[in-house]
Design an enzyme around this catalytic site. Structure first.
Site, PDB file in Angstrom:
ATOM      1  N   GLU A  37      46.224  44.733  46.517  1.00  0.00           N
ATOM      2  CA  GLU A  37      47.619  44.728  46.097  1.00  0.00           C
ATOM      3  C   GLU A  37      47.767  45.672  44.907  1.00  0.00           C
ATOM      4  O   GLU A  37      46.794  45.980  44.226  1.00  0.00           O
ATOM      5  CB  GLU A  37      48.010  43.335  45.594  1.00  0.00           C
ATOM      6  CG  GLU A  37      47.919  42.236  46.606  1.00  0.00           C
ATOM      7  CD  GLU A  37      48.492  40.936  46.060  1.00  0.00           C
ATOM      8  OE1 GLU A  37      48.084  40.514  44.968  1.00  0.00           O
ATOM      9  OE2 GLU A  37      49.364  40.375  46.723  1.00  0.00           O
ATOM     10  N   ASN A  40      52.244  29.906  40.748  1.00  0.00           N
ATOM     11  CA  ASN A  40      51.773  30.136  39.374  1.00  0.00           C
ATOM     12  C   ASN A  40      52.311  31.411  38.729  1.00  0.00           C
ATOM     13  O   ASN A  40      52.293  31.535  37.517  1.00  0.00           O
ATOM     14  CB  ASN A  40      50.248  30.097  39.320  1.00  0.00           C
ATOM     15  CG  ASN A  40      49.602  31.211  40.112  1.00  0.00           C
ATOM     16  OD1 ASN A  40      50.155  31.672  41.097  1.00  0.00           O
ATOM     17  ND2 ASN A  40      48.444  31.657  39.680  1.00  0.00           N
ATOM     18  N   GLU A  85      45.208  36.828  49.129  1.00  0.00           N
ATOM     19  CA  GLU A  85      44.620  36.690  47.792  1.00  0.00           C
ATOM     20  C   GLU A  85      44.460  35.201  47.510  1.00  0.00           C
ATOM     21  O   GLU A  85      45.446  34.476  47.435  1.00  0.00           O
ATOM     22  CB  GLU A  85      45.513  37.351  46.732  1.00  0.00           C
ATOM     23  CG  GLU A  85      45.438  38.864  46.744  1.00  0.00           C
ATOM     24  CD  GLU A  85      44.016  39.385  46.577  1.00  0.00           C
ATOM     25  OE1 GLU A  85      43.182  38.702  45.958  1.00  0.00           O
ATOM     26  OE2 GLU A  85      43.730  40.477  47.095  1.00  0.00           O
ATOM     27  N   CYS A 116      44.533  32.482  39.219  1.00  0.00           N
ATOM     28  CA  CYS A 116      43.332  32.635  40.038  1.00  0.00           C
ATOM     29  C   CYS A 116      42.323  33.526  39.329  1.00  0.00           C
ATOM     30  O   CYS A 116      41.152  33.542  39.679  1.00  0.00           O
ATOM     31  CB  CYS A 116      43.676  33.155  41.420  1.00  0.00           C
ATOM     32  SG  CYS A 116      44.489  34.722  41.383  1.00  0.00           S
TER      33      CYS A 116
HETATM   34  C1  UN1 Z   1      46.808  37.961  36.053  1.00  0.00           C
HETATM   35  O1  UN1 Z   1      45.798  37.349  35.695  1.00  0.00           O
HETATM   36  O2  UN1 Z   1      47.458  38.639  35.253  1.00  0.00           O
HETATM   37  O3  UN1 Z   1      47.499  34.026  41.321  1.00  0.00           O
HETATM   38  C2  UN1 Z   1      47.303  37.971  37.440  1.00  0.00           C
HETATM   39  C3  UN1 Z   1      46.915  34.617  40.425  1.00  0.00           C
HETATM   40  C4  UN1 Z   1      46.604  36.074  40.635  1.00  0.00           C
HETATM   41  C5  UN1 Z   1      47.276  36.966  39.676  1.00  0.00           C
HETATM   42  C6  UN1 Z   1      46.650  36.960  38.335  1.00  0.00           C
HETATM   43  N1  UN1 Z   1      46.965  36.443  41.989  1.00  0.00           N
HETATM   44  O4  UN1 Z   1      46.600  34.047  39.407  1.00  0.00           O
END
Ligand code: UN1
Length: 484
Positions: free
Chosen positions: A465, A153, A253, A287
């Site tokens: 992170e 993503n 994550e 996420c």
């Molecule tokens: C964001 O919302 O700018 O996989 C980053 C994901 C997260 C990163 C989101 N680890 O959506």
């Protein structure tokens, strides 16, 4: 499939390696379009890459911070200079809109710059020891060979924010991108390699998670794994990572089911913007996306009405069309998952207020109108399970206290948002929301690259992170005692 000249290979020990197996990278906005052809690796490639990374570690871990800084800076500059081109590639393979794609490449460039600076600022301290004449130093050393397993993503930003600190702090890397988006990953690795990395410091092996990811997670010569993806995959990686002779350090994550609380005293325009941006942009495939709107009675009906009105104006289309607000779902399987949950929500008794239908566009792609459910209850699966698509639910809360309890009533704990003009509600929520990230009057998704990122509960495992906090995962502490 027959190999053609334009196949992008793995990078192992500084050499681009072609493979027998090749996959076509398909554009989700137009499934007739092949974005590129990419090698598909095996466990044998992983083994070669890990050996190359191990061999490169001794020299790289002792290299000058100046060298590491300069390489990261050069890579950042090239990413920034090519952001339009690479943004197009990213949007073509992932399906987020072109401004989102270009923005993501810029973010990767900024991460490179930030981490270039961090290579020069590796922290440490000198402390008086307890014995007479004893001095102690606490220093940070590179950890070793890091396995990086990235999701589809954020095809370039997530690899960048894992690879850049790994390299800045003197580690070597074997990187496995998501098999849906090898193009951005390949470009990033190519840029870093040409920026001057010695051979073997950064290795790329593309292919299936079940093959490449597993081989990496269980390889005895890998010291740590940084992974972003689903909870079940994270759990499998964690299990594989601790079975070998040396238990690997882990940074996982994973999912989210992020609440956005809207209180009676909220500015409605801001709340609607946070809701729509947070839940539906990037096709809800973050996420950090807000998927649960929790709304108090005084604003409940007006909020739903205003969100639906705003949703009616959203233009869903080809990721590269200037008019598109929201691109397609990433692939057929994710579209099927989204539709299954939309059907399930109805079966569970939730009220579909808008959207949820598949759309036809000029080119064949996975187009879905974002969906909003109201009258949802905390026990419903659409409220509890991560969907990873543009589907949001509204649950009515009696008051702020109830809203907070509902917000925390989840196995996840990544991001939580509140829209309110009350300082005391905002302050209380920041303190008591059980999440790694809390946003007040801002969408839950969309994060700054210089700040720590990570969640609680089932969302995350291991150190944060990004930003200066990345040092905790990518270095190991040594405590040295000296008597003169
Ligand atoms: C964001 O919302 O700018 O996989 C980053 C994901 C997260 C990163 C989101 N680890 O959506």
């Amino acid at each position: 499939m027959k190999q053609t000249v334009d196949v992008h290979g793995h990078l192992i020990g500084g050499q681009w390696v072609r493979a027998d197996a090749v996959q076509e990278n398909i554009n989700p906005s137009d499934t007739n379009q092949i974005v590129g052809r990419y090698a598909v690796g095996t466990a044998e490639h992983v083994d070669q890459a890990v050996r190359a990374a191990r061999a490169a570690f001794a020299a790289w871990s002792r290299s000058s911070p100046q060298l590491r800084h300069d390489i990261l800076r050069r890579a950042g500059a090239e990413l920034a200079a090519r952001k339009e081109e690479l943004g197009r590639l990213l949007s073509s393979e992932e399906g987020k809109t072109l401004p989102e794609g270009i923005g993501e490449v810029q973010r990767a460039a900024s991460v490179m710059d930030f981490m270039a600076g961090e290579a020069l600022r590796i922290p440490g301290e000198r402390v008086a020891g307890l014995a007479q004449g004893s001095d102690a130093e606490v220093t940070r050393e590179p950890l070793g060979v890091i396995g990086i397993i990235a999701p589809w993503n954020f095809p370039i930003a997530i690899p960048a924010w894992k690879i850049a600190p790994a390299l800045a702090y003197g580690n070597t890397v074997v990187f496995k991108p998501a098999d849906l988006v090898p193009g951005s990953a390949w470009a990033l690795v190519d840029i870093l390699q040409r920026a001057g990395l010695p051979e073997g410091v950064l290795n790329l092996v593309m292919g299936k998670g079940s093959v490449i990811g597993s081989a990496l997670a269980s390889h005895p010569e890998v010291d740590a794994i940084s992974f972003t993806g689903s909870v079940p995959t994270g759990r499998r990686i964690a299990e594989a990572a601790v079975t070998g002779p040396v238990m690997k350090r882990l940074q996982l994550e994973m999912g989210g089911k992020n609440p956005l609380v809207v209180l009676d005293d909220a500015n409605l325009d801001i709340a609607v913007e946070c809701a729509v941006q947070g839940a539906f942009y990037s096709t809800g495939q973050r996420c950090t996306a807000s998927s649960r709107f929790i709304v108090t009675p005084g604003v409940h009906d007006r909020f739903i009405e205003a969100v639906v009105e705003r949703m009616k104006g959203l233009r869903i289309g080809h990721a590269l069309d200037a008019g598109s607000d929201i691109g397609p779902v990433v692939d057929a399987r994710q579209l099927e998952t989204n539709l299954r949950y939309i059907a399930l929500g109805r079966e569970e008794g939730a009220e579909l207020m808008f959207g949820g239908d598949v759309l036809e566009r000029a080119t064949p792609g996975f187009y879905l109108r974002p969906a909003l459910f109201a009258s949802t209850l905390p026990a419903m699966k659409v409220v509890r399970e991560e969907i990873f698509g543009p589907v949001a639910t509204v649950t009515r809360a009696d008051d702020y206290e109830h809203a907070l309890a509902l917000a925390n009533d989840t196995e996840f704990g990544l991001a939580a948002g509140i829209c309110t003009t009350s300082l005391s509600s905002a302050t209380h929520f920041k303190r008591y929301a059980q999440a790694g990230i809390v946003k007040v009057n801002q969408a839950t998704s969309g994060l700054d690259f210089h700040l720590p990122f990570g969640g609680r509960k089932a969302s995350s495992y291991g150190p944060r992170e990004q930003g200066r906090y990345a040092v905790d995962f990518y270095t190991v502490i040594k405590t040295a005692y000296t008597s003169a």
